[in-house]
Write an enzyme that holds these catalytic residues in place. Structure first.
Site: not given
Lengths: 211, 211
Positions: B43, B112, B141
């Protein structure tokens, strides 16, 4: 698939929702297509993929109905899902051979280039057309490279290894100069999608291009 | 394809180059795999696709050699090119059915989720596992939703419609609490890739999880 038009003299419209004066993208695209624009590229750098997919589905429908070519910037997965005519990628995006592997032989693959060396590499990599620019300074892209002016454009016009699209800061007031340097297909973002009267602006830009 | 491990009690490591203390991603991944981590998600939110492809090729090779599962966040085109085991997507990314269409039936698709409603929708959409969180506040994030605490985790543990991965602000000091609420697979980002001694940290986190 519609004919691929960078071989013809005309405009290549690129979207940017942030420049559309709050108008829905569908209205802006409708105005462009009604004005006869035959290449539309979806380029949105700030949206989530789900929203982009939705908008690309809409634009794919509209461009098909108008007989126009639909190109998706960067997002090969979205281009595949909406069956776009092609993708346009940059020097730091997925390489052309990888894009080709995913998109297939029939797809149009355009690559942004900023130097003659990159143009030559684009041919070798199997790109279908190249972007040549940025001709002038532009505020539209955040990570844009420095303007290359008309020197690289002159080279591209003399060495037509691939169809090319001039791009970067092109407006009604300077497109005549770009055309005189040999550009036949010119990409515009803010000048078109940001115009109050898109039909009038397309007509004016075309006149200026041919003046 | 390696077994899909969110059914087993263990850690799910997620990369973030900005948190790796300047170490090459390959070194960090090697340390994680050597420590026995069997699920690795790539990610990276700030890199260009060309660079991501390069790194994913490397991690795909390393995870295959280690018999570990390799998941790519968001970028379905890259997941396809490197033949990742699957993708992990968010609520605003491409929808699960579209991801499935591109990735195929064999691929692992994780989604998610932040509420029981989203978990139920994930089952209907055909996800293979769900992320449950963010359990705690996290700085990793940028566009993260507000922490859901352990309430949604309790629900997920009681209603095991799908394998789930607890995520969001999970560290050595709180993973015991997460495990006591029924989490068996816990995703960690900064706590693992940012550790000075990754092997020691993986061991410590595992101990804390089972304490």
């Amino acid at each position: 698939m519609p004919a691929f038009l960078p071989n013809e003299t005309d405009l290549y419209a690129i979207t940017d929702a942030r420049l559309c004066r709050g108008r829905p993208l569908a209205d802006v695209a409708r105005a462009l297509l009604d004005a006869g624009v035959r290449i539309l590229q979806y380029r949105e750098k700030k949206l989530k993929a789900g929203k982009m997919l939705e908008e690309c589905r809409l634009l794919r429908r509209m461009t098909l109905e108008a007989g126009a070519c639909f190109i998706v910037n960067d997002h090969i997965d979205i281009a595949l899902l909406v069956e776009a005519d092609g993708v346009h990628i940059g020097q730091e995006d997925l390489p052309v051979p990888e894009a080709r592997r995913l998109m297939g032989q029939q797809a149009i693959i355009g690559l942004s280039t900023h130097t003659p060396e990159q143009a030559v590499a684009a041919v070798a990599a199997g790109a279908d057309y190249i972007g040549v620019g940025p001709i002038f300074a532009t505020q539209t892209k955040e990570d844009v490279v420095a303007p290359v002016g008309c020197a690289y454009l002159d080279w591209a016009a003399r060495n037509r290894a691939l169809p090319f699209v001039a791009i970067g800061g092109i407006k009604e007031h300077n497109i005549g100069e770009v055309a005189r340097h040999g550009a036949y297909c010119c990409a515009l973002v803010s000048e078109l999608v940001g115009a109050l009267d898109i039909a009038a602006k397309v007509a004016a830009v075309r006149r200026a291009m041919h003046a």
